[in-house]
Design an enzyme around this catalytic site. Structure first.
Site: not given
Ligand code: FPP
Length: 251
Positions: A64, A193-194, A32, A67, A19-21, A24, A36
């Protein structure tokens, strides 16, 4: 289901909610999607770290079932990143002898990432020591629905007597039927959270939450999570005294 008993064993299966892409990226004035992209860069680093730390099962929550509700442009970018990740990393996975698995309703992914995923799973099928599982279009609740449908069909066909139904039966119908339960669940970015991730499988898992966002997550952070885990006493319903006696007998 396995019990990786007591505090004396390190984790064998770690599940990570990456989480947190988005945060970040936004904290640095980036889009955003750049977040990712940076998050994807973290994945090979952590796969390699798991091998160095002797962790045989790594499950990454990559997308998920919920998503899909994100803006279409972000969903499309995530699907493209998944495809790119698989195209770029399959050769490395083969070199590392890592078997790739997917859990979730992968049949509903777009055709291109689905095809690359299938190919990557096929070429790594022969490996059995290291396992990387991507949770894609995954939801624990959907997993229970799918397991229930498949069990109900067997009951209706007279292949299964409802009297024989137990947790083992259900567990054997989950997407995760071939892997041990996670010992440790890590979630980055400060959320606690889970979010529908491995709910049944993590019944006895330890949980580690860190404020570090996924793009910044390194082997050192993973080691911190493992060190936290190693200081927990896993009792699986037993008492601490029983665990100590079992541990002394196993030496
Ligand atoms: C949560 O960050 C991350 C996701 C919803 C997707 C996770 C995906 C990746 C790391 C990239 C794809 C992975 C692979 C293996 C190809 P968020 O967008 O919810 O961050 P935020 O909570 O800060 O908005």
């Amino acid at each position: 289901m396995t019990e990786n008993a007591s505090k004396y064993n390190g984790p064998d299966h770690i599940g990570i909610i990456m989480d947190g892409n988005g945060r970040w990226a936004q904290s640095q004035g980036l889009s955003r999607i750049k977040g990712h992209r940076q998050g994807v860069e973290t994945c090979p680093r952590i796969i390699e770290a798991c091998q160095e730390l002797d962790i045989h099962y790594l499950t990454l929550y990559a997308f998920s079932a919920e998503n899909w509700k994100r803006p279409e442009s972000e969903v499309n970018a995530l699907m493209e990143l998944l495809e790119l990740f698989l195209m770029n990393e399959t050769e490395t996975l083969v070199k590392q002898r890592v078997r790739l698995h997917a859990i979730g309703r992968v049949e509903d992914l777009p055709a291109r990432p689905r095809a690359v995923l299938k190919k990557a799973m096929d070429v790594t099928r022969k490996f059995d020591e290291w396992h990387l599982t991507l949770a894609l279009n995954y939801s624990s609740r959907n997993e229970i629905v799918d397991a229930t449908k498949s069990i109900a069909a067997k009951v209706a066909a007279g292949k299964l007597d409802p009297k024989d139904l137990d947790w083992e039966t259900i567990s054997n119908h989950l997407y995760t039927k071939e892997m041990p339960d996670p010992d440790l669940i890590v979630r980055t970015s400060g959320e606690t959270r889970l979010s529908n991730f491995l709910l049944m499988q993590s019944a006895y898992a330890e949980f580690y939450f860190t404020a570090t966002c996924w793009p910044d997550f390194t082997k050192t952070h993973l080691e911190e999570a493992i060190s936290y885990y190693n200081n927990r006493e896993r009792r699986f319903g037993r008492t601490g005294e029983q665990i100590d006696v079992e541990a002394s007998l196993s030496f």
